[in-house]
Design a protein around this motif. Structure first.
Motif, PDB file in Angstrom:
ATOM      1  N   LYS A  19       0.831  -1.121   0.036  1.00  0.00           N
ATOM      2  CA  LYS A  19      -0.138  -0.193  -0.134  1.00  0.00           C
ATOM      3  C   LYS A  19       0.862   1.265   0.039  1.00  0.00           C
ATOM      4  CE  LYS A  19      -3.817   2.203   2.210  1.00  0.00           C
ATOM      5  NZ  LYS A  19      -4.912   2.290   3.368  1.00  0.00           N
ATOM      6  N   CYS A  20       0.633   2.155  -0.956  1.00  0.00           N
ATOM      7  CA  CYS A  20       1.441   3.508  -1.092  1.00  0.00           C
ATOM      8  C   CYS A  20       0.416   4.529  -0.464  1.00  0.00           C
ATOM      9  CB  CYS A  20       1.671   3.553  -2.411  1.00  0.00           C
ATOM     10  SG  CYS A  20       2.781   5.119  -2.887  1.00  0.00           S
ATOM     11  N   ASP A  21       1.002   5.397   0.164  1.00  0.00           N
ATOM     12  CA  ASP A  21       0.409   6.557   0.959  1.00  0.00           C
ATOM     13  C   ASP A  21       0.529   7.757  -0.189  1.00  0.00           C
ATOM     14  OD1 ASP A  21       2.963   7.420   1.090  1.00  0.00           O
ATOM     15  OD2 ASP A  21       2.900   7.319   3.298  1.00  0.00           O
ATOM     16  N   ALA A  22       1.185   7.614  -1.170  1.00  0.00           N
ATOM     17  CA  ALA A  22       1.316   8.578  -2.347  1.00  0.00           C
ATOM     18  C   ALA A  22       1.704  10.141  -1.755  1.00  0.00           C
ATOM     19  CB  ALA A  22      -0.099   8.683  -3.096  1.00  0.00           C
ATOM     20  N   GLN A  23       2.528  10.130  -0.804  1.00  0.00           N
ATOM     21  CA  GLN A  23       2.945  11.502  -0.342  1.00  0.00           C
ATOM     22  C   GLN A  23       4.038  12.118  -1.068  1.00  0.00           C
ATOM     23  OE1 GLN A  23       1.844  13.175   2.630  1.00  0.00           O
ATOM     24  NE2 GLN A  23       0.543  11.271   2.743  1.00  0.00           N
ATOM     25  N   LYS A  24       4.206  13.192  -1.264  1.00  0.00           N
ATOM     26  CA  LYS A  24       4.659  14.197  -1.938  1.00  0.00           C
ATOM     27  C   LYS A  24       6.081  14.455  -1.113  1.00  0.00           C
ATOM     28  CE  LYS A  24       2.565  13.521  -5.833  1.00  0.00           C
ATOM     29  NZ  LYS A  24       3.124  12.411  -7.006  1.00  0.00           N
ATOM     30  N   PRO A  25       7.402  15.011  -1.757  1.00  0.00           N
ATOM     31  CA  PRO A  25       7.889  14.338  -3.015  1.00  0.00           C
ATOM     32  C   PRO A  25       8.140  12.780  -2.759  1.00  0.00           C
ATOM     33  CG  PRO A  25       9.602  15.270  -1.856  1.00  0.00           C
ATOM     34  CD  PRO A  25       8.476  15.472  -0.903  1.00  0.00           C
ATOM     35  N   GLN A  26       8.077  12.293  -1.759  1.00  0.00           N
ATOM     36  CA  GLN A  26       8.478  10.578  -1.580  1.00  0.00           C
ATOM     37  C   GLN A  26       7.178   9.970  -0.645  1.00  0.00           C
ATOM     38  OE1 GLN A  26      12.773  10.744  -0.394  1.00  0.00           O
ATOM     39  NE2 GLN A  26      12.729   9.462  -2.126  1.00  0.00           N
ATOM     40  N   CYS A  27       7.023   8.771  -1.033  1.00  0.00           N
ATOM     41  CA  CYS A  27       5.840   8.190  -0.299  1.00  0.00           C
ATOM     42  C   CYS A  27       6.595   7.433   0.932  1.00  0.00           C
ATOM     43  CB  CYS A  27       5.441   7.059  -0.896  1.00  0.00           C
ATOM     44  SG  CYS A  27       6.061   5.619  -1.557  1.00  0.00           S
ATOM     45  N   SER A  28       6.162   7.284   2.054  1.00  0.00           N
ATOM     46  CA  SER A  28       6.821   6.588   3.180  1.00  0.00           C
ATOM     47  C   SER A  28       7.609   5.213   3.037  1.00  0.00           C
ATOM     48  CB  SER A  28       5.602   6.259   4.220  1.00  0.00           C
ATOM     49  OG  SER A  28       4.739   7.470   4.533  1.00  0.00           O
ATOM     50  N   ASN A  29       7.143   4.605   1.893  1.00  0.00           N
ATOM     51  CA  ASN A  29       7.785   3.323   1.766  1.00  0.00           C
ATOM     52  C   ASN A  29       8.957   3.658   0.891  1.00  0.00           C
ATOM     53  OD1 ASN A  29       5.954   1.513   2.991  1.00  0.00           O
ATOM     54  ND2 ASN A  29       4.633   1.568   0.716  1.00  0.00           N
ATOM     55  N   CYS A  30       9.155   4.515   0.034  1.00  0.00           N
ATOM     56  CA  CYS A  30      10.467   4.972  -0.654  1.00  0.00           C
ATOM     57  C   CYS A  30      11.336   5.520   0.286  1.00  0.00           C
ATOM     58  CB  CYS A  30      10.019   5.842  -1.891  1.00  0.00           C
ATOM     59  SG  CYS A  30       9.220   4.990  -3.217  1.00  0.00           S
ATOM     60  N   ILE A  31      10.803   6.460   1.277  1.00  0.00           N
ATOM     61  CA  ILE A  31      11.789   6.862   2.209  1.00  0.00           C
ATOM     62  C   ILE A  31      12.297   5.811   3.014  1.00  0.00           C
ATOM     63  CG2 ILE A  31      11.871   8.499   4.093  1.00  0.00           C
ATOM     64  CD1 ILE A  31       9.524  10.191   2.803  1.00  0.00           C
ATOM     65  N   LEU A  32      11.771   4.986   3.537  1.00  0.00           N
ATOM     66  CA  LEU A  32      11.968   3.930   4.328  1.00  0.00           C
ATOM     67  C   LEU A  32      12.951   2.765   3.529  1.00  0.00           C
ATOM     68  CD1 LEU A  32      11.759   2.190   7.032  1.00  0.00           C
ATOM     69  CD2 LEU A  32      10.057   0.912   6.011  1.00  0.00           C
ATOM     70  N   HIS A  33      12.884   2.596   2.207  1.00  0.00           N
ATOM     71  CA  HIS A  33      13.613   1.796   1.832  1.00  0.00           C
ATOM     72  C   HIS A  33      14.788   2.578   0.861  1.00  0.00           C
ATOM     73  CE1 HIS A  33      11.572  -1.928   2.570  1.00  0.00           C
ATOM     74  NE2 HIS A  33      10.404  -1.489   2.390  1.00  0.00           N
ATOM     75  N   GLY A  34      14.584   3.792   0.789  1.00  0.00           N
ATOM     76  CA  GLY A  34      15.791   4.607   0.108  1.00  0.00           C
ATOM     77  C   GLY A  34      15.488   4.435  -1.226  1.00  0.00           C
TER      78      GLY A  34
END
Length: 484
Positions: A19-34
């Motif tokens: 599940k993606c929270d679509a936050q800008k500029p980066q979602c929480s999962n992308c921030i967590l996994h770099g």
């Protein structure tokens, strides 16, 4: 023009299916996994539909044609095999043609037979059936009264007098009686269409009705009669299964316990005897197969058969009609000892007993066997039975005494399956042969004090066995199994 709904998940979350929270500029999962949070990867575009080529269609067509060809060959082979199988309408004729070679071998009669239609429930002429039934009543049924003679004959007469009221269970009962009777009919007295195997086969065709229908006394009698017949085969599996069914049906009727009811004295006696015959057959099969009996002693609340029954069923007398005793009661008493022999010498717990317990059990069992045989009047001992010249009794007494002898040999371990004793006998033979002098013969067990008595009993039983006029295969298998 339709517009595709924009995807809410970024490329990273889409590929990972999270599940993606679509936050800008980066979602929480992308921030967590770099990871780079981006949208619009090529893998997210709709895949073009696969267009079947002409080559694919050709391959599928060949597969379908191959399957159709195989199916055609299979159906043709099934038709060929069915043409080799005899029609069921002709089965009685085929049985009649081969009945002269059918002697109730285990490979000639299976436990489960094809169901028979009501139209094929045939029997020999009435007089022939009554003649065979009389043989059964004065031989086997006289010592083990499974059927009440009057009610059995009435059922047979009703079968012929009222064709419209015939029942499959009655037909099965008559066939069982005929099968048991033909154990005592010499081959030259029977027609080619008669044999124990033929009538047992008939009874088996309606076995499901007997077992699954409304339970009454006749159902139990039919199954017990079949157990008696299957006891004369090498394979005891059918008898083992059927005795369990018979006892379950007997419990459903409450035959194992005394109950007050509306039955008259003769009906009560018949019910009691049916149970006790099932009981002794169960003990026989238990020892012969080294498997625990089905019927537990603790579940029986019934008096033993009377030594002097009102109707005289089970009584035997000597040739002069002076001495007599009740064979059924004697047989039931021996069956009780058979159960004790199994518990103390064969059951799993018997292997955990120490030498002292084992010795005490041997002494106790021998006392029981001594008391049992001492109650048999002298005119009915093996040698006296032979001299009396009563062929109908010889067969029953041969089975009785061989059962007693089987218990004795188990108690003393004086049988071919006792490996230690057999090894000592081999050593004894080699010593006598090689050294040329006689040494004391080894006994099967140190507690055996009356070896000569056991040998005499064995020889007497063997003479009685040879005194039976018709040693058919059913009788021979029964005797051999007991000795084994």
């Amino acid at each position: 023009m339709l517009q595709h709904k924009a995807r809410k998940a970024c490329d990273f979350c889409y590929r990972r299916r999270i599940k993606c929270d679509a936050q800008k500029p980066q979602c929480s999962n992308c921030i967590l996994h770099g990871s780079v949070c981006a949208f619009g990867a090529t893998s997210r575009k709709a895949r073009p539909r696969h267009q079947e080529s002409g080559e694919d269609i050709g391959v599928l067509r060949l597969q379908v044609e191959r399957l159709e060809s195989n199916l055609g060959h299979a159906l043709k082979r099934i038709d060929e095999l069915q043409s080799l199988v005899p029609r069921w309408d002709n089965a009685p004729d085929l049985l009649a043609a081969s009945a002269h070679t059918a002697n109730l071998h285990e490979d000639q009669v299976d436990l489960v037979q094809k169901e028979l239609s009501d139209a094929r429930m045939e029997l020999p002429p009435l007089q022939q059936v009554l003649s065979a039934t009389e043989v059964y009543l004065i031989t086997l049924n006289a010592v083990l009264p499974l059927f009440h003679p009057g009610r059995l004959l009435q059922s047979i007469n009703n079968w012929y007098a009222h064709p419209g009221r015939r029942e499959r269970t009655t037909w099965a009962a008559i066939n069982v009686v005929l099968a048991l009777a033909h154990r005592h009919i010499t081959p030259n007295e029977a027609t080619l269409s008669e044999s124990a195997a033929y009538y047992l086969h008939n009874a088996q065709t309606v076995l499901s009705d007997v077992i699954m229908g409304d339970v009454d006394l006749l159902n139990v009698q039919i199954v017990i009669g079949m157990v008696m017949l299957f006891q004369g085969t090498r394979d005891l599996k059918p008898a083992t299964m059927l005795i369990a069914i018979a006892l379950r049906l007997a419990h459903e009727l409450g035959l194992h316990t005394r109950r007050d009811g509306y039955l008259d004295t003769s009906q009560v006696l018949e019910r009691d005897r049916v149970f006790w015959i099932a009981y002794l057959l169960d003990r026989d099969i238990s020892l012969r197969t080294s498997r625990p009996p089905v019927q537990r002693e603790a579940d029986i609340d019934l008096e033993w058969p009377s030594a002097e029954p009102e109707d005289g069923a089970g009584n035997v007398t000597d040739a002069d009609g002076i001495f007599g005793f009740n064979f059924l009661r004697c047989r039931v008493r021996l069956a009780r000892i058979q159960g004790e022999v199994y518990d103390f010498l064969v059951a799993t717990r018997a292997g955990t007993m120490d030498d002292y317990q084992r010795h005490e059990n041997i002494v106790r069992l021998n006392h029981m066997l001594d008391d049992w045989i001492s109650d048999i009047p002298p005119p009915f001992r093996p040698s006296a039975v032979l001299q009396a010249g009563q062929p109908n009794l010889c067969r029953s007494f041969a089975v009785l005494y061989s059962t007693h002898l089987a218990c004795r040999t188990l108690v003393y371990r004086a049988h071919a399956m006792e490996s230690r004793w057999m090894q000592s006998l081999r050593s004894f033979g080699r010593t006598v042969t090689q050294q040329g002098y006689i040494v004391p013969a080894p006994l099967p067990t140190p507690s055996l004090q009356d070896w000569e008595t056991l040998v005499d009993e064995t020889r007497g039983c063997m003479r009685l066995f040879w005194g039976v006029e018709r040693r058919d295969q059913a009788f021979i298998w029964s005797e051999n199994s007991l000795y084994h």
